[in-house]
Enzyme design. Structure first.
Site, PDB file in Angstrom:
ATOM      1  N   GLU A 113      35.752  55.441  33.511  1.00  0.00           N
ATOM      2  CA  GLU A 113      34.295  55.355  33.566  1.00  0.00           C
ATOM      3  C   GLU A 113      33.691  56.751  33.744  1.00  0.00           C
ATOM      4  O   GLU A 113      34.055  57.452  34.694  1.00  0.00           O
ATOM      5  CB  GLU A 113      33.887  54.431  34.734  1.00  0.00           C
ATOM      6  CG  GLU A 113      34.356  52.993  34.508  1.00  0.00           C
ATOM      7  CD  GLU A 113      34.437  52.173  35.793  1.00  0.00           C
ATOM      8  OE1 GLU A 113      33.820  52.555  36.797  1.00  0.00           O
ATOM      9  OE2 GLU A 113      35.141  51.144  35.785  1.00  0.00           O
ATOM     10  N   SER A 160      35.134  48.383  33.611  1.00  0.00           N
ATOM     11  CA  SER A 160      36.071  47.269  33.719  1.00  0.00           C
ATOM     12  C   SER A 160      37.401  47.867  34.120  1.00  0.00           C
ATOM     13  O   SER A 160      38.163  48.361  33.286  1.00  0.00           O
ATOM     14  CB  SER A 160      36.189  46.563  32.369  1.00  0.00           C
ATOM     15  OG  SER A 160      37.314  45.707  32.364  1.00  0.00           O
ATOM     16  N   GLU A 161      37.663  47.848  35.402  1.00  0.00           N
ATOM     17  CA  GLU A 161      38.896  48.473  35.883  1.00  0.00           C
ATOM     18  C   GLU A 161      40.118  47.737  35.356  1.00  0.00           C
ATOM     19  O   GLU A 161      41.140  48.353  35.041  1.00  0.00           O
ATOM     20  CB  GLU A 161      38.908  48.529  37.411  1.00  0.00           C
ATOM     21  CG  GLU A 161      37.916  49.525  38.012  1.00  0.00           C
ATOM     22  CD  GLU A 161      36.461  49.045  37.990  1.00  0.00           C
ATOM     23  OE1 GLU A 161      36.223  47.849  37.722  1.00  0.00           O
ATOM     24  OE2 GLU A 161      35.554  49.871  38.226  1.00  0.00           O
ATOM     25  N   GLN A 214      37.091  55.089  39.286  1.00  0.00           N
ATOM     26  CA  GLN A 214      36.061  55.997  39.814  1.00  0.00           C
ATOM     27  C   GLN A 214      36.171  56.222  41.323  1.00  0.00           C
ATOM     28  O   GLN A 214      35.954  57.343  41.803  1.00  0.00           O
ATOM     29  CB  GLN A 214      34.678  55.472  39.440  1.00  0.00           C
ATOM     30  CG  GLN A 214      33.615  56.533  39.494  1.00  0.00           C
ATOM     31  CD  GLN A 214      32.397  56.146  38.664  1.00  0.00           C
ATOM     32  OE1 GLN A 214      31.536  55.406  39.110  1.00  0.00           O
ATOM     33  NE2 GLN A 214      32.331  56.636  37.452  1.00  0.00           N
ATOM     34  N   PHE A 215      36.483  55.179  42.046  1.00  0.00           N
ATOM     35  CA  PHE A 215      36.798  55.290  43.472  1.00  0.00           C
ATOM     36  C   PHE A 215      37.956  54.335  43.738  1.00  0.00           C
ATOM     37  O   PHE A 215      37.989  53.242  43.148  1.00  0.00           O
ATOM     38  CB  PHE A 215      35.601  54.887  44.345  1.00  0.00           C
ATOM     39  CG  PHE A 215      34.504  55.914  44.406  1.00  0.00           C
ATOM     40  CD1 PHE A 215      34.456  56.854  45.431  1.00  0.00           C
ATOM     41  CD2 PHE A 215      33.516  55.948  43.432  1.00  0.00           C
ATOM     42  CE1 PHE A 215      33.441  57.803  45.484  1.00  0.00           C
ATOM     43  CE2 PHE A 215      32.502  56.903  43.471  1.00  0.00           C
ATOM     44  CZ  PHE A 215      32.458  57.825  44.506  1.00  0.00           C
ATOM     45  N   ALA A 216      38.838  54.682  44.650  1.00  0.00           N
ATOM     46  CA  ALA A 216      39.961  53.792  44.975  1.00  0.00           C
ATOM     47  C   ALA A 216      39.445  52.427  45.395  1.00  0.00           C
ATOM     48  O   ALA A 216      40.083  51.408  45.153  1.00  0.00           O
ATOM     49  CB  ALA A 216      40.822  54.397  46.078  1.00  0.00           C
ATOM     50  N   ASP A 217      38.264  52.413  46.016  1.00  0.00           N
ATOM     51  CA  ASP A 217      37.632  51.173  46.451  1.00  0.00           C
ATOM     52  C   ASP A 217      37.373  50.207  45.298  1.00  0.00           C
ATOM     53  O   ASP A 217      37.087  49.033  45.531  1.00  0.00           O
ATOM     54  CB  ASP A 217      36.295  51.504  47.103  1.00  0.00           C
ATOM     55  CG  ASP A 217      36.369  52.710  48.018  1.00  0.00           C
ATOM     56  OD1 ASP A 217      36.027  52.587  49.173  1.00  0.00           O
ATOM     57  OD2 ASP A 217      36.792  53.806  47.565  1.00  0.00           O
ATOM     58  N   TYR A 218      37.419  50.714  44.073  1.00  0.00           N
ATOM     59  CA  TYR A 218      37.120  49.882  42.916  1.00  0.00           C
ATOM     60  C   TYR A 218      38.371  49.545  42.112  1.00  0.00           C
ATOM     61  O   TYR A 218      38.298  49.142  40.966  1.00  0.00           O
ATOM     62  CB  TYR A 218      36.080  50.559  42.021  1.00  0.00           C
ATOM     63  CG  TYR A 218      34.810  50.894  42.768  1.00  0.00           C
ATOM     64  CD1 TYR A 218      34.318  50.022  43.737  1.00  0.00           C
ATOM     65  CD2 TYR A 218      34.120  52.076  42.532  1.00  0.00           C
ATOM     66  CE1 TYR A 218      33.173  50.316  44.448  1.00  0.00           C
ATOM     67  CE2 TYR A 218      32.961  52.371  43.238  1.00  0.00           C
ATOM     68  CZ  TYR A 218      32.498  51.499  44.195  1.00  0.00           C
ATOM     69  OH  TYR A 218      31.358  51.799  44.894  1.00  0.00           O
ATOM     70  N   PRO A 229      39.713  45.120  40.991  1.00  0.00           N
ATOM     71  CA  PRO A 229      39.710  44.338  39.748  1.00  0.00           C
ATOM     72  C   PRO A 229      40.914  44.664  38.856  1.00  0.00           C
ATOM     73  O   PRO A 229      41.281  43.866  38.000  1.00  0.00           O
ATOM     74  CB  PRO A 229      38.392  44.746  39.070  1.00  0.00           C
ATOM     75  CG  PRO A 229      37.517  45.238  40.180  1.00  0.00           C
ATOM     76  CD  PRO A 229      38.466  45.888  41.165  1.00  0.00           C
ATOM     77  N   HIS A 277      33.164  53.599  49.312  1.00  0.00           N
ATOM     78  CA  HIS A 277      33.501  54.907  48.738  1.00  0.00           C
ATOM     79  C   HIS A 277      34.389  55.688  49.698  1.00  0.00           C
ATOM     80  O   HIS A 277      34.346  56.918  49.727  1.00  0.00           O
ATOM     81  CB  HIS A 277      32.243  55.746  48.450  1.00  0.00           C
ATOM     82  CG  HIS A 277      31.265  55.090  47.536  1.00  0.00           C
ATOM     83  ND1 HIS A 277      30.265  54.259  47.982  1.00  0.00           N
ATOM     84  CD2 HIS A 277      31.147  55.136  46.191  1.00  0.00           C
ATOM     85  CE1 HIS A 277      29.554  53.829  46.953  1.00  0.00           C
ATOM     86  NE2 HIS A 277      30.064  54.331  45.861  1.00  0.00           N
TER      87      HIS A 277
HETATM   88  C1  LIG Z   1      33.866  47.819  40.615  1.00  0.00           C
HETATM   89  C2  LIG Z   1      33.065  49.070  40.525  1.00  0.00           C
HETATM   90  N1  LIG Z   1      33.383  50.000  39.603  1.00  0.00           N
HETATM   91  C3  LIG Z   1      32.694  51.162  39.531  1.00  0.00           C
HETATM   92  C4  LIG Z   1      31.654  51.420  40.385  1.00  0.00           C
HETATM   93  C5  LIG Z   1      30.889  52.765  40.314  1.00  0.00           C
HETATM   94  N2  LIG Z   1      29.561  52.587  39.770  1.00  0.00           N
HETATM   95  C6  LIG Z   1      28.493  52.409  40.582  1.00  0.00           C
HETATM   96  S1  LIG Z   1      27.089  52.146  39.739  1.00  0.00           S
HETATM   97  C7  LIG Z   1      27.868  52.311  38.242  1.00  0.00           C
HETATM   98  C8  LIG Z   1      27.109  52.157  36.961  1.00  0.00           C
HETATM   99  C9  LIG Z   1      26.493  50.802  36.826  1.00  0.00           C
HETATM  100  O1  LIG Z   1      25.688  50.752  35.692  1.00  0.00           O
HETATM  101  P1  LIG Z   1      24.763  49.509  35.379  1.00  0.00           P
HETATM  102  O2  LIG Z   1      25.537  48.265  35.591  1.00  0.00           O
HETATM  103  O3  LIG Z   1      24.191  49.707  34.027  1.00  0.00           O
HETATM  104  O4  LIG Z   1      23.633  49.516  36.496  1.00  0.00           O
HETATM  105  P2  LIG Z   1      22.478  50.584  36.721  1.00  0.00           P
HETATM  106  O5  LIG Z   1      23.013  51.643  37.639  1.00  0.00           O
HETATM  107  O6  LIG Z   1      22.070  51.115  35.404  1.00  0.00           O
HETATM  108  O7  LIG Z   1      21.371  49.835  37.394  1.00  0.00           O
HETATM  109  C10 LIG Z   1      29.224  52.583  38.436  1.00  0.00           C
HETATM  110  C11 LIG Z   1      30.213  52.791  37.355  1.00  0.00           C
HETATM  111  C12 LIG Z   1      31.360  50.418  41.330  1.00  0.00           C
HETATM  112  N3  LIG Z   1      30.359  50.565  42.201  1.00  0.00           N
HETATM  113  N4  LIG Z   1      32.070  49.271  41.382  1.00  0.00           N
END
Ligand SMILES: Cc1ncc(C[n+]2csc(CCOP(=O)(O)OP(=O)(O)O)c2C)c(N)n1
Ligand SMILES: Cc1ncc(C[n+]2csc(CCOP(=O)(O)OP(=O)(O)O)c2C)c(N)n1
Ligand SMILES: [Mg+2]
Ligand SMILES: [Mg+2]
Lengths: 410, 355, 410, 355
Positions: free
Chosen positions: D47, D77-78, D100-104, D107, D147
């Protein structure tokens, strides 16, 4: 098949990157009022087209036109305008507060204010939202105290979440606002579960799930659609398509589908696409979907077409991945200006009243901020006791946590 | 089983007419029935759980009795099942869901760890998550690597979860009732090799049935066993054996074969753990052996060993040893080489005693 | 909205349960030859209808009709018939072997033989399948030695998987057959990844993912569609809809969607529905999809409509949840009988040759079985050394595993 | 840091002109660059990883240099990212993906545990899975519960995975090169608090930069550090402190403050673990303290404690203690009460010394 041509790899790219001149002239925006309004029980197959158009009410002259117009009175619209203005000023103050070190992090709604603010007004008391981090409009429009939101953002002693959560990940049960998760998409299937529970219980309350365009790629989006479709859950499934997911344009999540709303078609779920910067259109579509849910007709998928005019969060600088002026070129305009223009056109509002309202709202927001800051900000003032760190892991503190808390001396 | 002492839901005073003989499957079914009858908020669902009653039949009859709104089939989506359950719990229901095999819980792991376990904490108690996630666990049925796993340590590391592993019908019913009644998410691991009879690891001997075991005497009605209390299933002074699930039976057999006077503790609940019971025993015996089916490294035995050496250091006369599954996936044909059977336990009892 | 009616909960139910009389008269089966065959590069939007129909070639009289006919010669069809017959006899022997205690477990293909057998013939050498446990037809039709399959089922010393895997979870790299996982749906996104890798590498090989109707509810199904759609991966995404997922009818997974093929519409992926009991139709559709992939046009979703005539596995007894005679009433008939009738109609086959072929094949299968059983069955004969238990966890055995192996004395 | 000894990719003979000063982010970027330049089969995605170069900038410049077929953005999509990587690895590529973070990572947990980790085993070596899954880990940045997590124990329990945690730019580069080169799946946990400078836990002191640390001297080009070897970062005789990632720096600071002559071992690789180095040290010092950020119960420290008491029982003069995150989700405002900082470590060093 050695004579076959070599395969090549395709990675979707946005048309514009930093340095390019923003140009949305190729984006087809249907005329306001041009999209029909079907009966809520029309067969999903019959309204496929609504996933590929954009339902709009406000035209260029600020008039409310077409079959989706007329769900709100002028007074309600003025209230809606104030909500959006409040949210924008609130965001503004909190962005600054973050830069001043009063909190660690903030996420704003710039350009997307209409979506959650208008949606909130289509719900009834007792209904439950399962929001992401970008729906504070639900709280503002629902009358949740701003100072409480700020206390959460500042993680101070009055933070209802006791300092445990990242700023903006609010929780407000009595305001129909489910605890926001840091993990994307998980809430979407939870919303369906909540709605199933309401139906199981013979209740009348409905749920709304929220997700961003980028997050529709997550698995729980699929789980939500499968369960909602299977059990005809009374839920509204909202996709906020603000074109960007951090640095990634919507094409990476949407792939080769025409729209995100189209995702519903694989599940027989009625799917609507709406101008997310049009307060009236958002409200009308939300009402339609809520009626479906309440009449036990099952789920509706709604894609709100909007634009994330600001950075993803205070940690993000969008100029690294998109043209600086892209947001100004965005063809659906600014939700606040559009509603303002409409109300001025109908005579329910004026530039003077707008300026005055702005001043009033700013004062309110500042008052709330003062109240919150009197208690504390992230690094100053009064904070939740470190004892709180050990509470609420379980209803009753088990021996091992008691021992650990004891070790800390708290 | 000499010197056997048990605490269970069957209190001494109530023994008699209100007891029934049940297999573990029947006891689990009965617990569901009692809980659903007592509280409308209890709903039960999962893959093949509704009409058919579950691939192990643990929910058979519930849909017919309570209707499809209370017990129903779910799509094959473990994250959907747990995610929906979290939403239902937030609404106010008490979902008790089945994951068909513990080996298939991974797609639901995000909903379990990031959502169910942390909801109360992150919302400061505004939303809670009283759900039970049942799953058949463990090996001994030639299920290969995807029908044999024991993933308990993947739950015990997660703050906010409780983890329970019953070893007999009595406990299965009582602990499941307590789990459903619990205000927090509970992972309920059911040793599938024990569903229809006890198993002491002697796979080459005739299959036993619960019918002949006193542990299949299950109290009728509402009889929860509090979570967090271990059960000394054999008293002894030579060493302390810590076990749970299927390994309780295997350990008892091994102890008998080893000729040592071991104390055997059935932990029953891993989190919250009955540390006091463990420490009291090991301080007395001075020796400790830990047994589990899960792979050794970072298994729950590691936590037990760390706790025991920490709390009983000055009483220990030998290092704490662990007998566990090898650090490989669970193989199919080599099942009985993988499974920590009586022989391996006896060997390790000797090693602990001789150290 | 206290005046709203109470919500009710909806759980889909199959129309028929044990005791009911099977009746599929309400199922619309389009006439063979009636569904058009579009160009492979036609826009997915233009061929939406193909997801709601059923592509069929063999008519009731056993004639091959319509635009999808003609992809195979009579000789090839005779070969295909032999493959299906082989698979059926193989299944039969192994079901019995399981009852005899020679293995722990088995899963048969009764009624679904055409799907994998015909599909296999549409691929080229080097292409890779990511199958589930019900596509042994890929191996049979690909010429993989049956005795090797049986050695896997018996977990004996010659088991290529060294006794580690549950029976039928084969792996055969050189036959384009990816290692079958016990965890549902995981292979679907892996197939897309493999196809992406082929495109990244400028290769010409394509991949095929396989999934059951019930398993489409899993998250990795969604991941596969998102990635395939986004990167236009050269992959064929096969859904085998055999109406049942253990005891659960397809309505629980499909929900309110008309068909499983419709799932592709949310992603702009061309989606076809085909008679899975029609060897010719399966082959023609597979060819079409393979050509799309190889011409770098991207993924295709195919739903094979078939019926699981047997139990889910040797652990299952379907009479507990569906009418006993349901499979006989199934309107798409038996794939072996249908192909046989066609070949007899064209003169390429006869009842005598069929009887003779059956005897030959049975002899072959029995010979393979003898060969395998000479080595061993689950509880008799020669087995992989317990040493093998510690191999292949890593390429090189790390110290802790060496120590553990040492402890076992092997 | 007196008595500091380090083994790293920078061999003594090659010191000099072919060294560059790098932050950990730069070192990771450089490792990608070197690996991609050396082997066409290495592909990088995740991502925000492509055009933008990752939210922590660890892949910046790679798409521009190697093109979008070698480094690209992935949908959020992890499970898709790891699942696609498994398929690519089966094809023959060597994907190095970022969560992006280990917390994620949850999935993706099914694809990691059920697929990547077991593919070689279940296919008897026919298919293999040489993938690297990088993820920023640990706290100290006010990231709140999603995070800040340190989920290493959820990987160390899984047979078939290797788990690596570097503590400085040198190691980050060398270990990442080795991980990408490895024939098996490697979980590469990057302590995000160390990305741009070392951190000794004194959060109230000015932020440090790598530029002034000798550990930011990174050899240019191909310089892998073999997995499975710990690094004694401080020699000492009083006790042995086991740490990894950020806690290596915190432990060193605490040791200095405690005035004890501790041996500090940076484990670097958790699986395979350098048991010999640990045992040799503890047998010599007779005392052991384990430090990690992850929650205590069933954390990797449990395995370490279990191993140490088992292998050093007769040498131990005090129980093995653990300093770790509390058994709660990682809180936001209470970060510095949660984080196992120098004060807590000093206290526990005292406890180990005085026992
Ligand atoms: C499971 C998971 N993966 C990655 C992230 C990191 N992350 C936080 S916001 C984001 C983008 C989300 O985009 P969108 O769904 O379009 O929402 P928007 O920020 O545009 O409102 C990402 C990749 C996360 N919080 N949770
Ligand atoms: C992740 C996961 N969940 C559950 C199971 C148990 N299970 C095995 S097969 C099956 C039914 C699958 O049905 P379908 O996808 O329709 O395939 P079919 O058996 O009909 O070929 C289930 C639930 C599993 N193997 N993996
Ligand atoms: Mg977005
Ligand atoms: Mg099926």
């Amino acid at each position: 098949m050695t004579d076959a041509a070599k395969l090549t790899f395709h990675v979707p790219e946005p048309e514009l990157r930093p340095g390019d001149t923003p140009d949305f002239s190729h984006v087809t925006i249907p005329q306001a009022g041009s999209v029909r309004r079907p009966e809520v029980d029309e067969h999903p197959q019959e309204i496929r087209d609504l996933a590929f158009s954009i339902i709009r009410v406000l035209d260029r002259e600020g008039r409310a036109v077409g079959p989706w117009a007329g769900t709100l009175s002028d007074a309600e619209l003025v209230e809606g305008l104030r909500h959006m203005m409040t949210l924008r000023i609130f965001d503004n103050r909190m962005m600054t507060a973050q830069r001043q070190g009063k909190t660690s992090f903030y996420m704003q709604h710039l350009g997307e204010e209409a979506v959650a603010c208008a949606f909130r007004k289509a719900l009834d008391p007792g209904d439950m939202n399962f929001p992401t981090y970008r729906q504070a409009g639900l709280l503002i429009a629902g009358g949740y105290p701003m100072s409480k939101m700020m206390c959460q953002i500042y993680s101070n002693e009055a933070d209802p979440l006791k300092g445990r959560q990242l700023p903006v990940l609010y929780s407000a049960r009595d305001h129909g606002f489910f605890s926001v998760s840091g993990n994307l998409a998980t809430q979407f299937i939870q919303a369906v579960g909540w709605a199933m529970a309401s139906a199981i219980s013979g209740d009348t309350r409905i749920a709304a799930g929220w997700i961003g365009d980028g997050s529709t790629a997550e698995s729980d989006f699929h789980a939500a659609l499968v369960f909602a479709s299977t059990y005809k859950a009374p839920v509204i499934l909202n996709i906020v398509n603000n074109q960007w997911a951090i640095s990634t344009f919507q094409g990476i999540a949407r792939g080769d589908a025409g729209t995100f709303a189209a995702r519903g078609h694989g599940f027989g779920i009625p799917s609507l696409r709406v101008d997310g910067n049009d307060y009236l259109a958002v409200h009308a579509v939300a009402k339609w979907a809520a009626e479906r849910a309440r009449r036990n007709l099952g789920p509706t998928l709604v894609e709100y077409v909007t634009y994330r005019a600001g950075g993803h969060s205070t940690s993000d600088d969008p100029s690294a991945y998109r043209p600086k002026a892209e947001s100004e070129a965005w063809p659906l305009g600014d939700p606040v200006l559009r509603l303002k223009a409409h109300l001025i056109a109908t005579g329910a509002w004026s530039d003077e009243r707008h300026t005055q309202a702005e001043a009033e709202i700013r004062a309110e927001v500042i008052a709330a901020q003062k109240e919150a800051e009197k208690i504390g900000t992230l690094h100053t003032g009064r904070h939740p006791s470190p004892r709180e760190m050990f509470e609420d892991v379980y209803a009753e503190m088990p021996p091992h946590l008691l021992r650990q808390r004891h070790e800390t001396g708290f | 089983m000499p010197k056997c002492r048990r605490t269970s839901c069957a209190s001494a005073t109530r023994r008699g007419s209100d007891m029934a003989r049940m297999t573990m499957v029947e006891a689990i079914r009965d617990a569901h029935d009692v809980a659903m009858g007592r509280d409308d908020k209890v709903v039960v669902f999962g893959e093949d759980v509704g009409y058919f009653g579950g691939v192990f039949r643990c929910t058979a009859g519930l849909q017919a009795k309570y209707g499809p709104s209370r017990c129903f089939d779910a799509p094959i989506s473990e994250s959907g099942i747990v995610g929906a359950a979290v939403g239902m719990a937030a609404y106010g229901l008490k979902p008790c869901v089945e994951i068909q095999f513990a080996d298939y819980m991974y797609p639901a792991y995000d909903q379990i760890v990031s959502e169910a376990a942390r909801l109360r904490y992150r919302s400061a108690g505004e939303f809670t998550c009283p759900i039970v996630i049942r799953m058949p666990t463990g090996g001994g049925i030639f299920g290969g690597q995807t029908h044999s796993q024991s993933p308990e340590a993947l739950f015990t590391h997660v703050a906010g979860l409780k983890t329970v592993v019953p070893s007999n019908p009595q406990d299965a019913k009582g602990l499941l009732l307590a789990a459903i009644d619990d205000p927090d998410p509970v992972i309920f691991l059911e040793p599938k090799r024990l569903y229809n009879g006890p198993f002491d690891g002697h796979h080459d001997r005739p299959v036993e049935s619960w019918k002949t075991s006193p542990l299949s005497e299950v109290e009728e009605g509402w009889c929860p066993i509090p979570l967090g209390r271990a059960n000394v299933v054999r008293e002894g002074g030579d060493l302390t054996v810590l076990a749970y699930g299927t390994m309780v039976h295997v350990a008892l057999a091994a102890v008998a074969e080893s000729g040592t006077d071991a104390e055997v503790i059935d932990l029953r609940t891993l989190i919250p753990l009955d540390v006091d019971a463990i420490v009291a025993s090991v301080r007395r015996t001075g020796r400790c052996l830990i047994v589990h089916e899960a792979t050794l490294t970072s298994g729950f035995g590691a936590e037990l060993a760390a706790l025991v050496q920490r709390n009983c250091f000055w009483h220990l006369e030998a290092p704490v040893l662990r007998v566990a599954g090898w650090d490989t996936p669970y193989p199919h044909a080599q099942e009985w080489h993988y499974f920590p059977g009586p022989a391996r336990i006896v060997e390790n009892i000797r090693a602990v005693m001789e150290a």
